[in-house]
Design an enzyme around this catalytic site. Structure first.
Site, PDB file in Angstrom:
ATOM      1  N   LYS A 173      -2.224  23.150 -53.726  1.00  0.00           N
ATOM      2  CA  LYS A 173      -2.313  24.577 -53.443  1.00  0.00           C
ATOM      3  C   LYS A 173      -2.262  25.351 -54.757  1.00  0.00           C
ATOM      4  O   LYS A 173      -1.257  25.325 -55.459  1.00  0.00           O
ATOM      5  CB  LYS A 173      -1.175  25.004 -52.520  1.00  0.00           C
ATOM      6  CG  LYS A 173      -1.204  24.281 -51.170  1.00  0.00           C
ATOM      7  CD  LYS A 173      -0.083  24.696 -50.247  1.00  0.00           C
ATOM      8  CE  LYS A 173       1.271  24.285 -50.769  1.00  0.00           C
ATOM      9  NZ  LYS A 173       2.340  24.452 -49.760  1.00  0.00           N
ATOM     10  N   THR A 204       4.944  37.253 -48.510  1.00  0.00           N
ATOM     11  CA  THR A 204       4.314  35.942 -48.318  1.00  0.00           C
ATOM     12  C   THR A 204       5.339  34.844 -48.015  1.00  0.00           C
ATOM     13  O   THR A 204       5.037  33.665 -48.154  1.00  0.00           O
ATOM     14  CB  THR A 204       3.519  35.545 -49.570  1.00  0.00           C
ATOM     15  OG1 THR A 204       4.418  35.575 -50.707  1.00  0.00           O
ATOM     16  CG2 THR A 204       2.368  36.493 -49.828  1.00  0.00           C
ATOM     17  N   GLY A 206       7.222  32.022 -46.345  1.00  0.00           N
ATOM     18  CA  GLY A 206       6.857  31.075 -45.294  1.00  0.00           C
ATOM     19  C   GLY A 206       5.441  30.547 -45.374  1.00  0.00           C
ATOM     20  O   GLY A 206       5.006  29.794 -44.497  1.00  0.00           O
ATOM     21  N   THR A 207       4.720  30.895 -46.433  1.00  0.00           N
ATOM     22  CA  THR A 207       3.312  30.497 -46.539  1.00  0.00           C
ATOM     23  C   THR A 207       3.131  28.990 -46.473  1.00  0.00           C
ATOM     24  O   THR A 207       2.277  28.478 -45.737  1.00  0.00           O
ATOM     25  CB  THR A 207       2.710  31.028 -47.859  1.00  0.00           C
ATOM     26  OG1 THR A 207       2.940  32.427 -47.954  1.00  0.00           O
ATOM     27  CG2 THR A 207       1.232  30.760 -47.923  1.00  0.00           C
ATOM     28  N   GLY A 208       3.930  28.249 -47.257  1.00  0.00           N
ATOM     29  CA  GLY A 208       3.769  26.798 -47.316  1.00  0.00           C
ATOM     30  C   GLY A 208       4.096  26.114 -46.002  1.00  0.00           C
ATOM     31  O   GLY A 208       3.370  25.215 -45.551  1.00  0.00           O
ATOM     32  N   CYS A 209       5.186  26.544 -45.374  1.00  0.00           N
ATOM     33  CA  CYS A 209       5.568  25.979 -44.069  1.00  0.00           C
ATOM     34  C   CYS A 209       4.470  26.240 -43.042  1.00  0.00           C
ATOM     35  O   CYS A 209       4.101  25.361 -42.255  1.00  0.00           O
ATOM     36  CB  CYS A 209       6.866  26.616 -43.576  1.00  0.00           C
ATOM     37  SG  CYS A 209       8.249  26.559 -44.714  1.00  0.00           S
TER      38      CYS A 209
END
Length: 264
Positions: A173, A204, A206-209
């Site tokens: 990412k 932003t 929580g984007t990865g989860c």
């Protein structure tokens, strides 16, 4: 029967990341979400004020309870906190023949550590080898491999370094790079470059989860890895665009943006 997806991750009391984000994402994408809680955090828009991991026995019992009765079509992992929990979860996943998305969570959006340094080797040698897709951000790539990416041209080097630990696919990412949000998905043979325009929105959390859960949800529906990741990227881009202020710090992405647009 509706596809079932299991998240193995930590609880975010603020509701923007972790188990809470995972279950909201799964609901939005039309699958039945289930959870194994690995740790409890005291967390809000300003950061993580405390974290308490659960005993390995409790994590194992939750996993077996769900998988042995309800069954799963995909598994997603997030915050695993310690070497013991990483090894426990890796062993459980290794005995479950479904696609697995590993989000090797190391550091929160606010810079708080969510993984003990002693657990990094377990992630490399136990968890990554059982992953269908690993989804590290650039900080996590550096933490796991020592490769520090400062330009888009280095994403291939980062992908090769992560793939050397054994996941079938890796999604590097590149959201922390300047310019458009570009990610590289590869299995070492084929490459998929995913680009999205960057939204001027600081909210932003929580984007990865959310991205990892979206990938797992699409895999549970029977999509290929490239199809699942492409659809998940589109969903997350919309969630980032709709991210909203909450508390005094960084607010969450909006997991329900597509539901409101399509149905209500």
């Amino acid at each position: 029967m509706k596809p079932r997806v299991l998240t193995v991750a930590g609880s975010d009391s603020g509701g923007g990341a972790g188990i809470q984000a995972d279950l909201k994402t799964m609901l939005a994408l039309g699958v039945h979400g289930m959870s194994v809680v690995t740790a409890v955090t005291a967390q809000n828009s300003l950061g993580v004020q405390g974290a308490w991991e659960l005993p390995a026995e409790a994590v194992r019992a939750q996993y077996r309870s769900v998988v042995d009765d309800i069954g799963v079509q995909a598994v997603k992992t997030g915050m695993l906190a310690s070497a013991e929990l990483v090894e426990t979860v890796a062993g459980l996943i290794g005995g479950t023949d479904v696609p697995t998305v590993v989000d090797p969570v190391g550091i929160s959006k606010h810079g708080d550590s969510l993984l003990a340094d002693s657990a990094l080797d377990a992630v490399r040698t136990k968890l990554l080898p059982v992953a269908t897709v690993a989804t590290p951000n650039l900080d996590e790539v550096a933490q796991l491999t020592g490769v520090r990416v400062e330009s888009e041209g280095q994403l291939r080097e980062a992908a090769a370094a992560v793939l050397s630990y054994g996941p079938r696919w890796v999604l590097i990412k590149g959201g922390h790079l300047p310019g458009d949000a570009v990610d590289l998905l590869t299995d070492g043979a084929e490459e998929h470059w995913l680009r999205a325009s960057r939204h001027d929105n600081r909210h932003t959390h929580g984007t990865g989860c959310t991205l990892a859960s979206a990938i797992a949800s699409q895999l549970a529906k029977g999509e290929s890895v490239p199809e699942a990741v492409t659809a998940a990227k589109a969903y997350v881009t919309g969630a980032i665009a709709a991210g909203f202020a909450l508390g005094g710090g960084i607010g969450p992405v909006d997991h329900g943006w597509a539901l409101r647009r399509e149905a209500f």
